[in-house]
Design an enzyme around this catalytic site. Structure first.
Site, PDB file in Angstrom:
ATOM      1  N   LYS A 249      -5.551   6.856   3.251  1.00 18.39           N
ATOM      2  CA  LYS A 249      -6.516   6.032   2.510  1.00 18.39           C
ATOM      3  C   LYS A 249      -6.816   4.770   3.308  1.00 18.39           C
ATOM      4  O   LYS A 249      -5.882   4.141   3.842  1.00 18.39           O
ATOM      5  CB  LYS A 249      -5.925   5.681   1.135  1.00 18.39           C
ATOM      6  CG  LYS A 249      -6.872   4.969   0.190  1.00 18.39           C
ATOM      7  CD  LYS A 249      -6.198   4.690  -1.164  1.00 18.39           C
ATOM      8  CE  LYS A 249      -7.173   4.111  -2.181  1.00 18.39           C
ATOM      9  NZ  LYS A 249      -6.552   3.858  -3.506  1.00 18.39           N
TER      10      LYS A 249
ATOM     11  N   SER B 221      -9.475   5.512  -7.417  1.00 16.76           N
ATOM     12  CA  SER B 221     -10.141   5.087  -6.210  1.00 16.76           C
ATOM     13  C   SER B 221      -9.798   5.918  -4.972  1.00 16.76           C
ATOM     14  O   SER B 221     -10.538   5.841  -3.991  1.00 16.76           O
ATOM     15  CB  SER B 221      -9.794   3.622  -5.933  1.00 16.76           C
ATOM     16  OG  SER B 221      -8.419   3.480  -5.660  1.00 16.76           O
TER      17      SER B 221
ATOM     18  N   SER C 158      -5.189   5.407  -9.675  1.00 14.66           N
ATOM     19  CA  SER C 158      -5.982   5.842  -8.522  1.00 14.66           C
ATOM     20  C   SER C 158      -5.395   6.950  -7.662  1.00 14.66           C
ATOM     21  O   SER C 158      -6.079   7.454  -6.774  1.00 14.66           O
ATOM     22  CB  SER C 158      -6.289   4.654  -7.618  1.00 14.66           C
ATOM     23  OG  SER C 158      -7.373   3.950  -8.142  1.00 14.66           O
TER      24      SER C 158
END
Ligand code: GLN
Length: 493
Positions: free
Chosen positions: A78, A158, A182
């Site tokens: 990420k 997210s 997330s």
């Protein structure tokens, strides 16, 4: 080629060790898949050269018999984890072009174990969102579609880029971060597994901060066992993060097939209230049945304050974000939009550098922390947080794990919820309680909706008891037999 990207992480690891495949060919197969999948927009930065160099190093170590536990395993990271020498943006214009001179502890641990970096995945800007639509670099398109319907769907957020990459076979596993859901929410709607560890299990050092008392890094992968392998490598005590705990890291992989005989599984009665769709309620019942059939006992528990969790979260998280994001001033790194004086430079930079959702959170956060409103909002939210943590403590006197749905529904269409922030925030209704209490939670794929979209079930554990989560997650995985994968429409479109 395609078979290499279909392997589980555990299978790939074993084949690498047995020298049936090379790290280089495994990495190349994933790089090819990433290139074909560019329509998904899952990556902000691809690192093919670095990946090949790391894979060659891994092959060398495998040949010398000095391989680490993840030697040669290609992963997606990420873009909230700082990676030395590789652009790290947090999906924000304000950090575009920022190349850290240091490595986050979690990624350092992964490279130390021999893993290979494929690239940095897209996310909601500063991890604020549930659909990956607030990214400065554009939304991620889910690899999943409703049966017979080409409407582009969100991958959840997210950590939407990580979820899409893993679901589409672009990486064997990925890292995510979870402040209010997330990791678990995108895992659920993308049909993969994702675990948010106990607060303090993984170091936050070198991860771009959103809400420091809630943020945790964790693994995302296609199987429960693969998450277990990744967590073992990611977790560590770190003197550079004062909230990282000095506790042993067990061999989680062993727990996955340990069974659930004798475990007590709590079903929180308040969470079953109105507004739960029939499909989700049925899935939840099925999950409880599966665990019962394998020898667990189902008990009712109470989480009296759970319905206050969402408003409390949306005060605490923006409050901490407004403080954490004060550092982006256009002076030391990232974007700078010069003005006539320093104040105007700050204003110009922050106005141009932050997107609408981030600006909204900074405003809310500043408001609830301001002298006149601190007691009315921030302090009350903190009190609710304590009550929620106590509810869990009480509940865990009568059970070992708590089972809930992960999300109130499946993936939705891109743009469907962007005009109403509150509607978007409701996606987190089952996940935020877990962050507020600092507990570990995991989403496991459990079934498909009538129109072919994945749904997940959430298991919540006691502090630092990820092992018991893995036992029940393994049992759900075994019973659900979730083998559905998205098509590969992107490679032909
Ligand atoms: N969707 C939640 C939010 O927007 C959670 C985000 C997260 O866990 N990073 O705050």
């Amino acid at each position: 080629m395609s078979t290499l990207t279909d392997l589980t992480l555990a299978e790939a690891r074993d084949k690498l060790k047995a020298r049936e495949i090379s790290a280089r060919e495994l990495t190349d197969a994933h790089l090819t898949a990433i290139e074909k999948a560019r329509p998904l927009n899952a990556f902000i930065t691809e690192t093919p050269e670095k990946a090949r160099a790391m894979a060659d190093q891994a092959d060398k170590r495998l040949a010398e018999g000095v391989a680490g536990p993840l030697e040669g395993v290609p992963l997606a990271i990420k873009d909230l984890f700082c990676t030395e020498g590789v652009q790290t943006t947090a999906a924000s214009h304000i950090l575009q072009g920022f190349v850290p001179t240091y490595e986050s502890t979690v990624t350092k641990n992964l490279w130390h174990a021999g893993a290979v970096l494929l690239g940095k995945t897209n996310l909601d800007e500063f991890a604020m969102g549930s659909s990956n639509e607030t990214s400065y670099f554009g939304p991620v398109i889910s690899p999943w579609r409703r049966t017979g319907d080409p409407t582009p769907l969100v991958p959840g957020g997210s950590s939407g880029g990580s979820a899409a990459a893993v679901a589409a076979g672009l990486a064997l596993g990925a890292t995510g971060t979870d402040t209010g859901g997330s990791i678990r929410q995108p895992a659920a709607v993308a049909g993969i597994c994702g675990l948010k560890p106990t607060y303090g299990r993984c170091s936050r050092w070198g991860i771009v901060a959103f809400a420091s008392s809630l943020d945790q890094a964790g693994p995302m992968a296609r199987t429960v066992g693969d998450c277990a392998i990744l967590l073992k490598a990611m977790a560590s005590h770190d003197a550079k993060d004062s909230t990282s705990l000095n506790v042993g890291v067990p061999d989680y992989e062993k727990s996955v097939r340990a069974g659930v005989k004798g475990l007590r599984i709590g079903i929180p009665k308040e969470v079953r209230g109105e507004g739960l769709s029939a499909e989700i309620a049925a899935l939840w019942d099925k999950g409880a049945e599966w665990l019962k059939a394998q020898g667990a006992e189902i008990v009712e528990v109470s989480l009296k304050h759970a319905h206050h969790a969402l408003p409390a979260y949306y005060i605490v998280a923006p409050a901490e974000a407004s403080s954490n994001l004060a550092r982006y001033d256009g002076v030391r790194y990232g974007l700078r939009v010069p003005g006539d004086d320093i104040t105007q430079t700050y204003e110009n930079t922050r106005a141009a550098g932050f997107g609408r959702e981030v600006q909204r959170r900074i405003l809310i956060g500043t408001y609830v922390l301001s002298a006149g409103y601190y007691d009315a909002y921030y302090l009350r939210a903190q009190k609710i947080r304590t009550l929620i943590a106590r509810d869990f403590e009480e509940a865990f006197k009568g059970c070992d794990l708590i089972l809930t749905p992960t999300t109130p529904g499946p993936a939705f269409a891109i743009g469907a919820k962007t005009s109403d922030p509150v509607e978007m925030y409701l996606n987190d209704v089952f996940t935020v309680t877990v962050n507020l209490a600092g507990l570990p939670g995991m989403s496991v794929p459990a079934g498909l909706t009538g129109d072919g979209l994945p749904l997940g079930l959430q298991l919540i554990g006691k502090p630092f008891d990820e092992e018991t989560i893995f036992r029940a997650a393994g049992a759900i995985e075994e019973a659900a037999q979730f083998t559905a994968r998205p098509g590969d429409w992107w490679s032909t479109s």
